[in-house]
Design a protein around this motif. Sequence first.
Motif, PDB file in Angstrom:
ATOM      1  N   ILE A  14       0.833  -1.207   0.000  1.00 23.35           N
ATOM      2  CA  ILE A  14       0.000   0.000   0.000  1.00 23.35           C
ATOM      3  C   ILE A  14       0.864   1.251   0.000  1.00 23.35           C
ATOM      4  CG2 ILE A  14      -1.680   1.320   1.358  1.00 23.35           C
ATOM      5  CD1 ILE A  14      -2.782  -1.413   2.347  1.00 23.35           C
ATOM      6  N   LEU A  15       1.925   1.258   0.804  1.00 18.67           N
ATOM      7  CA  LEU A  15       2.820   2.420   0.853  1.00 18.67           C
ATOM      8  C   LEU A  15       3.549   2.617  -0.478  1.00 18.67           C
ATOM      9  CD1 LEU A  15       4.257   2.039   4.445  1.00 18.67           C
ATOM     10  CD2 LEU A  15       2.677   3.797   3.631  1.00 18.67           C
ATOM     11  N   LYS A  16       3.923   1.514  -1.133  1.00 19.63           N
ATOM     12  CA  LYS A  16       4.571   1.618  -2.442  1.00 19.63           C
ATOM     13  C   LYS A  16       3.606   2.202  -3.475  1.00 19.63           C
ATOM     14  CE  LYS A  16       8.440  -0.857  -1.626  1.00 19.63           C
ATOM     15  NZ  LYS A  16       9.574  -0.094  -1.280  1.00 19.63           N
ATOM     16  N   GLN A  17       2.318   1.831  -3.383  1.00 18.43           N
ATOM     17  CA  GLN A  17       1.323   2.398  -4.286  1.00 18.43           C
ATOM     18  C   GLN A  17       1.224   3.909  -4.077  1.00 18.43           C
ATOM     19  OE1 GLN A  17      -2.134  -0.017  -3.297  1.00 18.43           O
ATOM     20  NE2 GLN A  17      -2.133  -0.810  -5.397  1.00 18.43           N
ATOM     21  N   VAL A  24      -3.914   9.390  -1.158  1.00 23.41           N
ATOM     22  CA  VAL A  24      -4.243   8.782   0.130  1.00 23.41           C
ATOM     23  C   VAL A  24      -5.730   8.433   0.174  1.00 23.41           C
ATOM     24  CG1 VAL A  24      -4.383   9.209   2.614  1.00 23.41           C
ATOM     25  CG2 VAL A  24      -2.357   9.910   1.348  1.00 23.41           C
ATOM     26  N   SER A  25      -6.577   9.324  -0.321  1.00 19.07           N
ATOM     27  CA  SER A  25      -8.020   9.058  -0.274  1.00 19.07           C
ATOM     28  C   SER A  25      -8.400   7.869  -1.155  1.00 19.07           C
ATOM     29  CB  SER A  25      -8.809  10.299  -0.681  1.00 19.07           C
ATOM     30  OG  SER A  25      -8.461  10.699  -1.985  1.00 19.07           O
ATOM     31  N   GLU A  26      -7.771   7.716  -2.321  1.00 16.02           N
ATOM     32  CA  GLU A  26      -8.037   6.558  -3.178  1.00 16.02           C
ATOM     33  C   GLU A  26      -7.666   5.256  -2.478  1.00 16.02           C
ATOM     34  OE1 GLU A  26      -5.769   7.071  -6.710  1.00 16.02           O
ATOM     35  OE2 GLU A  26      -7.081   8.608  -7.543  1.00 16.02           O
ATOM     36  N   LEU A  27      -6.483   5.241  -1.900  1.00 13.35           N
ATOM     37  CA  LEU A  27      -6.019   4.036  -1.216  1.00 13.35           C
ATOM     38  C   LEU A  27      -6.868   3.720   0.003  1.00 13.35           C
ATOM     39  CD1 LEU A  27      -2.179   4.574  -1.488  1.00 13.35           C
ATOM     40  CD2 LEU A  27      -3.549   2.898  -2.721  1.00 13.35           C
ATOM     41  N   ALA A  28      -7.267   4.754   0.739  1.00 17.21           N
ATOM     42  CA  ALA A  28      -8.106   4.538   1.919  1.00 17.21           C
ATOM     43  C   ALA A  28      -9.445   3.929   1.515  1.00 17.21           C
ATOM     44  CB  ALA A  28      -8.325   5.853   2.656  1.00 17.21           C
ATOM     45  N   ASN A  29     -10.031   4.428   0.445  1.00 18.88           N
ATOM     46  CA  ASN A  29     -11.291   3.863  -0.027  1.00 18.88           C
ATOM     47  C   ASN A  29     -11.123   2.440  -0.543  1.00 18.88           C
ATOM     48  OD1 ASN A  29     -12.806   6.137   0.560  1.00 18.88           O
ATOM     49  ND2 ASN A  29     -12.480   7.045  -1.454  1.00 18.88           N
ATOM     50  N   GLU A  30     -10.051   2.197  -1.273  1.00 18.14           N
ATOM     51  CA  GLU A  30      -9.807   0.871  -1.851  1.00 18.14           C
ATOM     52  C   GLU A  30      -9.623  -0.202  -0.780  1.00 18.14           C
ATOM     53  OE1 GLU A  30      -6.530  -1.359  -4.718  1.00 18.14           O
ATOM     54  OE2 GLU A  30      -6.663   0.836  -4.736  1.00 18.14           O
ATOM     55  N   TYR A  31      -8.928   0.135   0.295  1.00 15.97           N
ATOM     56  CA  TYR A  31      -8.620  -0.857   1.329  1.00 15.97           C
ATOM     57  C   TYR A  31      -9.522  -0.747   2.561  1.00 15.97           C
ATOM     58  CZ  TYR A  31      -4.610  -1.969  -1.512  1.00 15.97           C
ATOM     59  OH  TYR A  31      -3.811  -2.360  -2.556  1.00 15.97           O
ATOM     60  N   GLY A  32     -10.460   0.184   2.538  1.00 14.54           N
ATOM     61  CA  GLY A  32     -11.426   0.288   3.628  1.00 14.54           C
ATOM     62  C   GLY A  32     -10.856   0.779   4.941  1.00 14.54           C
ATOM     63  N   VAL A  33      -9.927   1.713   4.884  1.00 13.37           N
ATOM     64  CA  VAL A  33      -9.339   2.289   6.100  1.00 13.37           C
ATOM     65  C   VAL A  33      -9.495   3.804   6.045  1.00 13.37           C
ATOM     66  CG1 VAL A  33      -7.682   0.427   6.436  1.00 13.37           C
ATOM     67  CG2 VAL A  33      -7.036   2.389   5.066  1.00 13.37           C
ATOM     68  N   SER A  34      -9.243   4.464   7.151  1.00 11.95           N
ATOM     69  CA  SER A  34      -9.368   5.922   7.192  1.00 11.95           C
ATOM     70  C   SER A  34      -8.124   6.589   6.596  1.00 11.95           C
ATOM     71  CB  SER A  34      -9.565   6.400   8.632  1.00 11.95           C
ATOM     72  OG  SER A  34      -8.379   6.195   9.367  1.00 11.95           O
TER      73      SER A  34
END
Length: 84
Positions: A14-17, A24-34
């Motif tokens: 996730i950090l590499k992405q 950050v908002s895209e990754l948070a939505n994709e993985y279901g975290v804040s």
Amino acid sequence: MKRSTFSDSQILFILKQHEAGASVSELANEYGVSTALMERLKELETENTRLNKLYADWLLRLTTTHKRSGFGLCFISKRSAIRS
């Protein structure tokens, strides 16, 4: 302390992405975290890198100071771990 639902390798992925340009908002939505958690993970990664460098510098000074005591092997193993 609550156990993470992500493994270490998943967190690194996730950090590499994020480093590759994902927001950050895209990754948070994709993985279901804040988004706060995503920012915290990035801060922890930065802190870990800083501490590894401090540790390597300390080992270098220790090795330089005590060359005859056999501390050189400790430094070589830590230095190779940081480079990879």
